[in-house]
Design a protein around this motif. Structure first.
Motif, PDB file in Angstrom:
ATOM      1  N   LEU A   1       5.332 -43.102  -0.429  1.00  0.00           N
ATOM      2  CA  LEU A   1       3.912 -42.994  -0.104  1.00  0.00           C
ATOM      3  C   LEU A   1       3.489 -44.208   0.699  1.00  0.00           C
ATOM      4  CD1 LEU A   1       2.194 -41.780  -3.407  1.00  0.00           C
ATOM      5  CD2 LEU A   1       2.504 -40.479  -1.312  1.00  0.00           C
ATOM      6  N   ASP A   2       2.407 -44.020   1.466  1.00  0.00           N
ATOM      7  CA  ASP A   2       1.806 -45.167   2.131  1.00  0.00           C
ATOM      8  C   ASP A   2       1.452 -46.211   1.074  1.00  0.00           C
ATOM      9  OD1 ASP A   2       0.249 -46.214   4.699  1.00  0.00           O
ATOM     10  OD2 ASP A   2      -1.041 -46.463   2.932  1.00  0.00           O
ATOM     11  N   GLU A   3       1.739 -47.475   1.364  1.00  0.00           N
ATOM     12  CA  GLU A   3       1.615 -48.512   0.354  1.00  0.00           C
ATOM     13  C   GLU A   3       0.188 -48.638  -0.172  1.00  0.00           C
ATOM     14  OE1 GLU A   3       2.883 -51.300  -2.289  1.00  0.00           O
ATOM     15  OE2 GLU A   3       4.076 -49.987  -0.985  1.00  0.00           O
ATOM     16  N   ARG A   4      -0.817 -48.512   0.716  1.00  0.00           N
ATOM     17  CA  ARG A   4      -2.197 -48.669   0.265  1.00  0.00           C
ATOM     18  C   ARG A   4      -2.590 -47.555  -0.692  1.00  0.00           C
ATOM     19  NH1 ARG A   4      -7.609 -48.888   4.101  1.00  0.00           N
ATOM     20  NH2 ARG A   4      -9.111 -49.220   2.409  1.00  0.00           N
ATOM     21  N   LEU A   5      -2.241 -46.314  -0.342  1.00  0.00           N
ATOM     22  CA  LEU A   5      -2.551 -45.189  -1.224  1.00  0.00           C
ATOM     23  C   LEU A   5      -1.773 -45.309  -2.526  1.00  0.00           C
ATOM     24  CD1 LEU A   5      -3.833 -42.457  -1.801  1.00  0.00           C
ATOM     25  CD2 LEU A   5      -1.977 -41.384  -0.506  1.00  0.00           C
ATOM     26  N   ALA A   6      -0.519 -45.718  -2.436  1.00  0.00           N
ATOM     27  CA  ALA A   6       0.308 -45.847  -3.635  1.00  0.00           C
ATOM     28  C   ALA A   6      -0.247 -46.913  -4.580  1.00  0.00           C
ATOM     29  CB  ALA A   6       1.744 -46.182  -3.245  1.00  0.00           C
ATOM     30  N   VAL A   7      -0.711 -48.056  -4.028  1.00  0.00           N
ATOM     31  CA  VAL A   7      -1.253 -49.130  -4.862  1.00  0.00           C
ATOM     32  C   VAL A   7      -2.510 -48.653  -5.589  1.00  0.00           C
ATOM     33  CG1 VAL A   7      -2.376 -51.385  -4.764  1.00  0.00           C
ATOM     34  CG2 VAL A   7      -0.232 -51.013  -3.560  1.00  0.00           C
ATOM     35  N   VAL A   8      -3.374 -47.919  -4.866  1.00  0.00           N
ATOM     36  CA  VAL A   8      -4.590 -47.407  -5.505  1.00  0.00           C
ATOM     37  C   VAL A   8      -4.240 -46.480  -6.661  1.00  0.00           C
ATOM     38  CG1 VAL A   8      -6.651 -45.998  -5.165  1.00  0.00           C
ATOM     39  CG2 VAL A   8      -6.001 -47.667  -3.441  1.00  0.00           C
ATOM     40  N   LEU A   9      -3.323 -45.534  -6.433  1.00  0.00           N
ATOM     41  CA  LEU A   9      -2.926 -44.608  -7.497  1.00  0.00           C
ATOM     42  C   LEU A   9      -2.233 -45.344  -8.644  1.00  0.00           C
ATOM     43  CD1 LEU A   9      -1.639 -41.544  -5.438  1.00  0.00           C
ATOM     44  CD2 LEU A   9      -3.631 -41.616  -6.938  1.00  0.00           C
ATOM     45  N   TYR A  10      -1.435 -46.349  -8.293  1.00  0.00           N
ATOM     46  CA  TYR A  10      -0.727 -47.120  -9.310  1.00  0.00           C
ATOM     47  C   TYR A  10      -1.720 -47.837 -10.227  1.00  0.00           C
ATOM     48  CZ  TYR A  10       2.536 -50.632 -11.178  1.00  0.00           C
ATOM     49  OH  TYR A  10       3.291 -51.432 -11.995  1.00  0.00           O
ATOM     50  N   ARG A  11      -2.728 -48.453  -9.629  1.00  0.00           N
ATOM     51  CA  ARG A  11      -3.716 -49.174 -10.439  1.00  0.00           C
ATOM     52  C   ARG A  11      -4.580 -48.218 -11.251  1.00  0.00           C
ATOM     53  NH1 ARG A  11      -5.416 -53.347  -5.583  1.00  0.00           N
ATOM     54  NH2 ARG A  11      -3.659 -54.780  -5.831  1.00  0.00           N
ATOM     55  N   VAL A  12      -4.924 -47.097 -10.634  1.00  0.00           N
ATOM     56  CA  VAL A  12      -5.706 -46.099 -11.364  1.00  0.00           C
ATOM     57  C   VAL A  12      -4.916 -45.576 -12.558  1.00  0.00           C
ATOM     58  CG1 VAL A  12      -6.648 -43.759 -11.211  1.00  0.00           C
ATOM     59  CG2 VAL A  12      -7.167 -45.433  -9.419  1.00  0.00           C
ATOM     60  N   ALA A  13      -3.634 -45.269 -12.332  1.00  0.00           N
ATOM     61  CA  ALA A  13      -2.788 -44.790 -13.433  1.00  0.00           C
ATOM     62  C   ALA A  13      -2.702 -45.832 -14.542  1.00  0.00           C
ATOM     63  CB  ALA A  13      -1.393 -44.444 -12.914  1.00  0.00           C
ATOM     64  N   GLY A  14      -2.580 -47.123 -14.157  1.00  0.00           N
ATOM     65  CA  GLY A  14      -2.523 -48.176 -15.167  1.00  0.00           C
ATOM     66  C   GLY A  14      -3.782 -48.234 -16.011  1.00  0.00           C
ATOM     67  N   GLU A  15      -4.959 -48.135 -15.367  1.00  0.00           N
ATOM     68  CA  GLU A  15      -6.211 -48.158 -16.118  1.00  0.00           C
ATOM     69  C   GLU A  15      -6.323 -46.967 -17.060  1.00  0.00           C
ATOM     70  OE1 GLU A  15      -8.591 -50.399 -16.326  1.00  0.00           O
ATOM     71  OE2 GLU A  15      -7.435 -51.754 -15.058  1.00  0.00           O
ATOM     72  N   LEU A  16      -5.923 -45.800 -16.577  1.00  0.00           N
ATOM     73  CA  LEU A  16      -6.030 -44.599 -17.412  1.00  0.00           C
ATOM     74  C   LEU A  16      -5.063 -44.677 -18.597  1.00  0.00           C
ATOM     75  CD1 LEU A  16      -6.340 -41.838 -14.657  1.00  0.00           C
ATOM     76  CD2 LEU A  16      -8.159 -42.900 -15.999  1.00  0.00           C
ATOM     77  N   LEU A  17      -3.862 -45.194 -18.374  1.00  0.00           N
ATOM     78  CA  LEU A  17      -2.904 -45.326 -19.484  1.00  0.00           C
ATOM     79  C   LEU A  17      -3.388 -46.348 -20.509  1.00  0.00           C
ATOM     80  CD1 LEU A  17       0.429 -45.189 -17.462  1.00  0.00           C
ATOM     81  CD2 LEU A  17      -0.304 -43.553 -19.184  1.00  0.00           C
ATOM     82  N   ARG A  18      -3.914 -47.444 -20.043  1.00  0.00           N
ATOM     83  CA  ARG A  18      -4.411 -48.458 -21.003  1.00  0.00           C
ATOM     84  C   ARG A  18      -5.587 -47.908 -21.805  1.00  0.00           C
ATOM     85  NH1 ARG A  18      -3.413 -51.467 -16.261  1.00  0.00           N
ATOM     86  NH2 ARG A  18      -1.552 -52.758 -16.490  1.00  0.00           N
ATOM     87  N   ASN A  19      -6.464 -47.146 -21.119  1.00  0.00           N
ATOM     88  CA  ASN A  19      -7.566 -46.523 -21.853  1.00  0.00           C
ATOM     89  C   ASN A  19      -7.050 -45.586 -22.932  1.00  0.00           C
ATOM     90  OD1 ASN A  19      -9.547 -47.808 -20.403  1.00  0.00           O
ATOM     91  ND2 ASN A  19      -9.869 -46.131 -18.959  1.00  0.00           N
ATOM     92  N   ALA A  20      -6.008 -44.828 -22.597  1.00  0.00           N
ATOM     93  CA  ALA A  20      -5.467 -43.846 -23.548  1.00  0.00           C
ATOM     94  C   ALA A  20      -4.910 -44.529 -24.793  1.00  0.00           C
ATOM     95  CB  ALA A  20      -4.396 -43.005 -22.872  1.00  0.00           C
ATOM     96  N   PHE A  21      -4.178 -45.632 -24.607  1.00  0.00           N
ATOM     97  CA  PHE A  21      -3.523 -46.268 -25.754  1.00  0.00           C
ATOM     98  C   PHE A  21      -4.444 -47.239 -26.477  1.00  0.00           C
ATOM     99  CE2 PHE A  21       0.468 -45.199 -23.387  1.00  0.00           C
ATOM    100  CZ  PHE A  21       0.954 -44.321 -24.337  1.00  0.00           C
ATOM    101  N   ARG A  22      -5.237 -48.003 -25.748  1.00  0.00           N
ATOM    102  CA  ARG A  22      -5.997 -49.073 -26.375  1.00  0.00           C
ATOM    103  C   ARG A  22      -7.344 -48.622 -26.901  1.00  0.00           C
ATOM    104  NH1 ARG A  22      -4.886 -54.004 -22.079  1.00  0.00           N
ATOM    105  NH2 ARG A  22      -2.633 -54.126 -22.410  1.00  0.00           N
TER     106      ARG A  22
END
Length: 428
Positions: A330-351
């Protein structure tokens, strides 16, 4: 942005010009109608003053052919000049009107009812101007060219009978309106064109300022989403370089002390257990805090690692199940946005949601990439205002909006949460 602003500027100016032209046209038409009524009434008074002289000499209830011919010869000049299109003289009996004389012989003897208010006003001797009705009683006037108004005035003939003179005078409301519009509209359009040209620099300045403000806000939101990751990176480095080695050294010293002082064996064992537990927890925190540097080249692998690091060290539940379909580079900028969004959603789910099972699904669509994070946690009501301080999901929403994406949250208290993020490839 600049082209879009100029296009909207021109469209808005064109829309305003159209509205103004319509209003001017309606106003001109209304003015032409009022002017036609005033002009017709003035002309009718002048014509009636000339026609009534021979008419008051006749007894219309006993009018013979000689008298009709005489009257027609007197009104002929007005008809030939076009000042008057038709002349009628009628007797009013209550609301019943009977034509006793006209330049058109076919209408003589015809009767018809008139409106009660009109009859009252005619009895009062007013000069009345009104449009010609479209009915059977005026079928002969309908064949006359152009448009016209009818004017009523009263007089008493030689036999003492109350009569009404009805004149049909031509008007040209459409022509008057058209001529006035041809004079006014070019001036208005030229003025609008000059005003549009004069306000272009202002629109351009405002558009650039708005775009600059939006860019600053977008950068601030992206920074807000990345700030936690940067803080985690710094904290991880400090733990790795200082705290964990120091604690490990303390553990070794305690082991040596345990060999030398048997009387403190229980106390030293307890201290060593505490240190070992703290080391395990710190290492778990360290693995969670370390982010990937480049995620676009291997997005699937980076997302797998992220999910594993975030879940690692939890005391219960299963690790996240990651399903990535047809997503590799993926384009790096789009990938970074999705990566950070996924991280926030996963942390919300567990924490915050205390989920035991979390599933991450990524699908490459034709024009967008879709990320879905589903958990079996405590859930919440998406329509209720979130408590102050819980800005993670709100920040994610705004970052996604900045990149032209969409976020859909499906959740309910006690029923888990499913968050779907759709990001277009063009957002890169």
């Amino acid at each position: 942005m600049l082209r879009r602003t100029l296009a909207w500027h021109v469209l808005l100016a064109a829309a305003i010009a159209v509205v103004i032209c319509v209003l001017i046209t309606l106003g001109v038409w209304r003015f032409a109608e009022d002017d036609a009524h005033r002009r017709v009434e003035t002309v009718a008074r002048q014509v009636a003053a000339t026609m009534l002289a021979p008419m008051i000499e006749q007894n219309f209830l006993r009018l013979d052919s000689f008298g009709r011919g005489y009257l027609r010869s007197r009104v002929a000049p007005f008809l030939k000049s076009g000042t008057v299109q038709r002349i009628k003289v009628f007797r009013l009996d209550g609301e019943l009107a009977t034509v006793v004389f006209s330049d058109e012989p076919r209408v003589e003897g015809l009767s018809g009812r008139v409106d009660s208010q009109l009859a009252t006003r005619l009895d009062a001797g007013d000069v009345l101007v009104q449009p010609v009705p479209r009915d059977a009683a005026h079928r002969y006037e309908a064949s006359l060219p152009g448009s016209r108004l009818e004017v009523f005035s009263g007089f008493r003939d030689a036999g003492g009978n109350d009569m009404r003179l009805e004149l049909y005078l031509p008007v040209d409301v459409a022509g008057t309106s058209r001529n006035a519009a041809f004079v006014l509209l070019p001036t208005v359009l030229i003025g609008m064109l000059l005003l549009t040209a004069a306000t272009v620099p202002l629109s351009v300045t405002l558009a650039r300022r708005l775009e600059r403000d939006r860019a600053e806000q977008r950068a601030a939101r992206e920074y807000g989403l990345a700030a936690a990751e940067l803080a985690r990176r710094d904290l991880a480095q400090r733990l790795h370089d200082g705290v964990i080695p120091d604690l490990a050294g303390v553990g070794l010293l305690l082991q040596r002390a345990q060999l030398g002082w048997s009387r403190h064996h229980d106390l030293l064992d307890k201290a060593q257990d505490l240190l070992a537990g703290d080391l395990r927890e710190l290492r778990t925190l360290l693995t969670e805090l370390v982010p990937a540097d480049l995620v676009g080249q291997d997005f699937a692998g980076s997302l797998h690692d992220l999910a594993s690091r975030i879940r690692e060290g939890e005391s219960s539940g299963q690790g996240p199940a990651v399903d990535i379909s047809a997503v590799d580079h993926l384009d790096e900028r789009l990938a970074v946005v999705l990566y950070r969004v996924a991280g926030e959603l996963l942390r919300n789910a567990f924490r915050h949601a205390h989920a035991r099972t979390v599933r991450v699904r990524v699908v490459a669509l034709e024009t967008a990439i879709e990320l879905t994070v589903t958990d079996d946690g405590m859930g919440f009501d998406p329509h209720r205002t979130r408590r102050p301080g819980h800005v993670g999901l709100r920040l994610v929403q705004r970052v996604i909006d900045d990149h032209g994406g969409q976020l859909v949250v499906i959740s309910a208290p006690g029923r888990g949460t499913a968050v779907t993020v759709s990001m277009p490839y063009a957002s890169a």
